[in-house]
Design an enzyme around this catalytic site. Sequence first.
Site, PDB file in Angstrom:
ATOM      1  N   ARG A 231     -21.297 -10.973  -4.526  1.00 47.82           N
ATOM      2  CA  ARG A 231     -21.258 -10.246  -4.702  1.00 47.82           C
ATOM      3  C   ARG A 231     -21.587 -10.589  -6.525  1.00 47.82           C
ATOM      4  O   ARG A 231     -21.533 -11.191  -7.279  1.00 47.82           O
ATOM      5  CB  ARG A 231     -19.816  -9.287  -4.889  1.00 47.82           C
ATOM      6  CG  ARG A 231     -19.561  -8.551  -3.842  1.00 47.82           C
ATOM      7  CD  ARG A 231     -18.201  -7.693  -3.391  1.00 47.82           C
ATOM      8  NE  ARG A 231     -17.569  -8.605  -4.274  1.00 47.82           N
ATOM      9  CZ  ARG A 231     -15.965  -8.213  -3.616  1.00 47.82           C
ATOM     10  NH1 ARG A 231     -15.928  -7.141  -4.215  1.00 47.82           N
ATOM     11  NH2 ARG A 231     -15.361  -9.049  -3.894  1.00 47.82           N
TER      12      ARG A 231
ATOM     13  N   LYS B  54     -11.382 -17.197  -3.987  1.00 48.81           N
ATOM     14  CA  LYS B  54     -12.134 -16.983  -3.024  1.00 48.81           C
ATOM     15  C   LYS B  54     -13.798 -17.453  -3.089  1.00 48.81           C
ATOM     16  O   LYS B  54     -14.655 -18.144  -2.101  1.00 48.81           O
ATOM     17  CB  LYS B  54     -11.979 -15.763  -2.368  1.00 48.81           C
ATOM     18  CG  LYS B  54     -10.856 -14.974  -1.989  1.00 48.81           C
ATOM     19  CD  LYS B  54     -11.222 -13.916  -0.646  1.00 48.81           C
ATOM     20  CE  LYS B  54     -11.579 -12.365  -1.332  1.00 48.81           C
ATOM     21  NZ  LYS B  54     -10.637 -12.356  -2.116  1.00 48.81           N
TER      22      LYS B  54
ATOM     23  N   PHE C 101      -3.650 -26.741  -6.310  1.00 51.39           N
ATOM     24  CA  PHE C 101      -3.707 -27.027  -7.964  1.00 51.39           C
ATOM     25  C   PHE C 101      -2.892 -27.838  -8.299  1.00 51.39           C
ATOM     26  O   PHE C 101      -1.919 -28.651  -7.176  1.00 51.39           O
ATOM     27  CB  PHE C 101      -2.832 -25.762  -8.148  1.00 51.39           C
ATOM     28  CG  PHE C 101      -3.652 -24.120  -8.576  1.00 51.39           C
ATOM     29  CD1 PHE C 101      -4.597 -23.728  -9.543  1.00 51.39           C
ATOM     30  CD2 PHE C 101      -3.759 -23.766  -7.030  1.00 51.39           C
ATOM     31  CE1 PHE C 101      -4.828 -22.400  -9.800  1.00 51.39           C
ATOM     32  CE2 PHE C 101      -4.929 -22.509  -6.807  1.00 51.39           C
ATOM     33  CZ  PHE C 101      -5.485 -22.008  -7.861  1.00 51.39           C
TER      34      PHE C 101
ATOM     35  N   ALA D 187     -13.551  -3.025  -3.716  1.00 55.69           N
ATOM     36  CA  ALA D 187     -12.822  -3.805  -2.651  1.00 55.69           C
ATOM     37  C   ALA D 187     -12.160  -2.495  -1.605  1.00 55.69           C
ATOM     38  O   ALA D 187     -11.324  -2.581  -1.176  1.00 55.69           O
ATOM     39  CB  ALA D 187     -12.551  -4.711  -2.202  1.00 55.69           C
TER      40      ALA D 187
ATOM     41  N   THR E 130     -14.882 -19.648  -5.646  1.00 52.08           N
ATOM     42  CA  THR E 130     -14.808 -20.588  -5.441  1.00 52.08           C
ATOM     43  C   THR E 130     -14.528 -21.627  -3.865  1.00 52.08           C
ATOM     44  O   THR E 130     -15.175 -22.400  -4.088  1.00 52.08           O
ATOM     45  CB  THR E 130     -13.480 -21.420  -6.790  1.00 52.08           C
ATOM     46  OG1 THR E 130     -13.332 -20.112  -7.416  1.00 52.08           O
ATOM     47  CG2 THR E 130     -13.416 -23.370  -7.309  1.00 52.08           C
TER      48      THR E 130
ATOM     49  N   PHE F 198     -11.653  -8.955  -2.178  1.00 52.49           N
ATOM     50  CA  PHE F 198      -9.389  -9.140  -2.063  1.00 52.49           C
ATOM     51  C   PHE F 198      -8.992  -9.369  -1.002  1.00 52.49           C
ATOM     52  O   PHE F 198      -9.603 -10.907  -0.085  1.00 52.49           O
ATOM     53  CB  PHE F 198      -9.395  -7.221  -2.279  1.00 52.49           C
ATOM     54  CG  PHE F 198      -9.274  -6.154  -2.805  1.00 52.49           C
ATOM     55  CD1 PHE F 198      -9.107  -7.062  -4.675  1.00 52.49           C
ATOM     56  CD2 PHE F 198      -9.728  -5.086  -2.598  1.00 52.49           C
ATOM     57  CE1 PHE F 198      -9.615  -6.422  -5.619  1.00 52.49           C
ATOM     58  CE2 PHE F 198      -9.714  -4.557  -4.364  1.00 52.49           C
ATOM     59  CZ  PHE F 198      -9.903  -4.693  -5.209  1.00 52.49           C
TER      60      PHE F 198
ATOM     61  N   TRP G 256     -12.321 -27.572  -7.031  1.00 59.14           N
ATOM     62  CA  TRP G 256     -12.358 -26.987  -8.668  1.00 59.14           C
ATOM     63  C   TRP G 256     -12.387 -28.799  -9.277  1.00 59.14           C
ATOM     64  O   TRP G 256     -13.373 -27.981 -10.139  1.00 59.14           O
ATOM     65  CB  TRP G 256     -10.908 -26.143  -8.959  1.00 59.14           C
ATOM     66  CG  TRP G 256     -11.441 -25.382 -10.139  1.00 59.14           C
ATOM     67  CD1 TRP G 256     -11.832 -24.642 -10.257  1.00 59.14           C
ATOM     68  CD2 TRP G 256     -10.174 -26.269 -11.024  1.00 59.14           C
ATOM     69  NE1 TRP G 256     -11.444 -24.129 -11.864  1.00 59.14           N
ATOM     70  CE2 TRP G 256     -10.520 -25.170 -11.910  1.00 59.14           C
ATOM     71  CE3 TRP G 256      -9.506 -27.457 -11.253  1.00 59.14           C
ATOM     72  CZ2 TRP G 256      -9.954 -25.595 -13.365  1.00 59.14           C
ATOM     73  CZ3 TRP G 256      -8.782 -27.379 -12.523  1.00 59.14           C
ATOM     74  CH2 TRP G 256      -8.915 -26.835 -13.582  1.00 59.14           C
TER      75      TRP G 256
ATOM     76  N   LYS H  46      -9.986  -9.471 -16.622  1.00 58.11           N
ATOM     77  CA  LYS H  46     -10.816 -11.048 -15.415  1.00 58.11           C
ATOM     78  C   LYS H  46     -11.260 -11.730 -15.609  1.00 58.11           C
ATOM     79  O   LYS H  46     -11.395 -13.277 -14.657  1.00 58.11           O
ATOM     80  CB  LYS H  46     -10.923  -9.917 -13.874  1.00 58.11           C
ATOM     81  CG  LYS H  46     -11.230 -11.075 -12.614  1.00 58.11           C
ATOM     82  CD  LYS H  46     -11.645 -10.029 -11.570  1.00 58.11           C
ATOM     83  CE  LYS H  46     -11.711 -11.547 -10.412  1.00 58.11           C
ATOM     84  NZ  LYS H  46     -12.806 -11.985  -9.955  1.00 58.11           N
TER      85      LYS H  46
END
Length: 930
Positions: free
Chosen positions: A405, A381, A754, A635, A383, A666, A783, A416
């Site tokens: 955030r 999200k 991807f 979240a 990205t 999320f 990306w 992460k």
Amino acid sequence: LKTTHTHTHFLSCFSFRVAGRGVVAYPSCHWIIQRSRAELASVVKAHPAIKPTLAILQAGEDDRLLEMNKKMAGKVGLNVMQICLPRQCTEEEVLEEVLRLNEDANVHGVFLCLPPSLLSRRILNTIKPEKDVDGVSDLNVGRLVSGALSEGLPSPVAGAVLELLARHDAPLAGKTAVLVGLEGPLKVILQVLLQSDGMEVQTSLWSSDSLQKLVRRADVVVVTGTGSVELLPSWFKPGVTLVNCRSALMPGVVFLWCLCALNVLSGLASFLSGMSGCQYNVVRSSMSWVENQQYQPWTLRPLKLQPLSPVPSDIEISRAQTPKPIVQLAEEIGLLPEELEAYGCTKAKVRLSLLTRLQHQPMGKYVLVAGITPTPLGEGKSTVTIGLVQALSAHLKLNSFACLRQPSQGPTFGVKGGAAGGGYAQVIPMEEFNLHLTGDIHAITAANNLVAAAVDARILHEATQSDKALYNRLVPSVNGVRRFSPIQLGRLQRLGINKSDPSTLTPEEVSSFVRLDLDPAKVTWQRVVDTNDRFLRKITVGQANTEKGHSRQTQFDIAVASEIMAILALTDGLADMKSRLGRMVVGSSRSGQPVTADDLGVTGALAVLMKDAIKPTLMQTLEGTPVFVHAGPFANIAHGNSSVLADQLALKLVGKEGYVVTEAGFGADIGMEKFFNIKCRASGLKPDVVVLVATIRALKMHGGGPSVTAGVPLPKEYIDEDLHLVSEGCSNLKKQIEIAHLFGVPVVVALNIFKTDTEAEIDLVCRIAEASGASAAVPCHHWTRGGRGSVELAHAVKEAAAQKSHFRFLYSLQTPIVEKIRTIAQKVYGADDIELSPEAQAKIEYYNQQGFDTLPVCMAKTHLSLSHMPDKKGVPTGFILPIRDVRASIGAGFIYPLVGTMSTMPGLPTRPCFYDIDLDPNTEEITGLF
């Protein structure tokens, strides 16, 4: 004015140079006063709050200066203030006062009435150019010389000369002017300005042998300075114009006004004569200030991006791009210098005064990025958010802002990794984004733990002291006087004790005032730290002998789980934040009454700790587009969105045709639902479109694919084409689109591509999404390509945002707490019903009694499934949602029911990210962040 011989015109000018910088001869200034008054009236009419003020800085006290200035300023409508330094003041004292006046927003002009010894270039160039009413700073002179006549303040002398010539001797083109006795900046300014009007300009000293020859040829003669040579009438050709910037120039010529003596150095007479010109510059300065207060069109210069293949690591990409200086980015998007607080070269705090300045500016389009139910693989999200704004601003040339955030350092060093986006869609510098930033989370940690310390200290002191001892310590006598602090007076009022004299309280009132009577077993406030530390999930405090046996079990939470973080994300200003901090409930008394931060007396201190954290941090993307980074609430137990203030500031800055893109944590069932029902209620903002992020491999997992673990090679199902798994998994995508439509907001699906995705899989997802009600479904390649890879998404968002939004809340605040929970469970999660535990039912009844029943609901539920069962992917049905407990964040302003067991302190895995993070001691470069 004409004399009785030679038909020579004599014009008086207000050439003002105090104490040796020049000579004044300007008694006739009626036309300048008239123009100043008219222009100032238009300024005040357009901006009623402004009070243009001239500050006069002088050495020694002389009220006559102030009185004469006030008299003249009154004719114009200006305010005048006088600062009197000691008569023998030093240059440093003058410099300090000038710097103070520079930063005083109420001062629009600074005039120096000082001895020549104090009028150094250092002092003159310290005055802000826009406040240099004498027009002699190097920057103001340079602007005039370079042709930027409208950007600086001209010298009143030069302004008067040109105005007088324009009124009495126009047109000027083709005529010859001689400047006699002029030196320094005034000589340069007049020469440039007259030449710009088409005149041939020559200069001469009084002692020059060619003075008479030059004067004979001149159409205009401007004189100033001291000279022993007399200008004889026979030197002038008929019709010549003489601009007199000194006193009696020619014997036998009778002037129709009084001129001050050439050798006057006191500044009093010169001040009186020249002030009208300086006051006109104050008017000009105030006009410029008003213009700067208006919305400024963007002049954004995107950074060029040259993507490589294969795509390097995130930190390599970030480091390969040179970010713009943050002050340059701020200027490009219309921020004023005084609205910026730089933290180094690449990030800065933005002051909330911007909201006042742009209060009448229409806001742009409001875009929310949400996602399908997340998997351990991540959907990207952040990205997508960054790729979208890069496409909007750098490629479609539309104003856009990303609002993100701030990441916790727990996940950064845990499992992460960072949260700055990835690939060629990042916030840079990514290491600064992920580590410390501007210290907001540290401020929250300090504030949160101050409350925790106050709680345990108060329990100890109340348990070991009498009412009298407590009262004497809480309201001490200082220099023989006892008085309540403002926050203590507030507590007295809440107790119904309307007294302000500490000596008048009865023993019963004293006892009520000093006894919070916190029940140690009902303290709900936890300490926090911004590190994943599983061994702090349950601890015992108070074991030292000095705590006299007052130990209790408690725990640490991760810093971003603090209620103070949620408050930061939902507040709309300092006053509101302080009020929310005061309402935070830290526990209950033994009689069952809530005890707040206000009761502890700690609210003011918390506001002090948070006064800088409330300002959003400005950064930039890889393509030089602006980003606000602010707040980062969990979240699950909180609402998982960046701050209301960041969104409000960005919506004003982008303008009516711009876009603000913010992200919800999320899946859409968690972050998006809370964004709508909690954040939008707090902000009053209405979203225009939802961008729903999905990936092929996440959809495969929701379609029945095998479990995956971060860092472990993917099973073949996620690498090979499998249209059946994709089709089945799209059930989750359909459900999230349906949830967005519950709120009346159009949806654009962003399919994060991807290299393992096939064309058939991509086409299938896009067809299903659009058939399920999405306005568009777009493959995204940001990306690997940056903003260019999201141009199609940007076009789709622009088109969807142009539709009329029918935004609505899911429930009314007047709906009972139980029904709010049931509505979310059934309509959003797809549950058949809810089941309240006895503890949850008791808490709801308690909150109803306390008047908390009108707060919105913030469900604390696993993010890995639409249900309460993390392993149930896709769209679970036929389940009852269990509510084991209900808690309240009164300061933040929501009730949060607990669905299952929620951990508020993550733990470290066997191999945390910190194994790969390192610092090169020679280059200070960081490696290993991702």
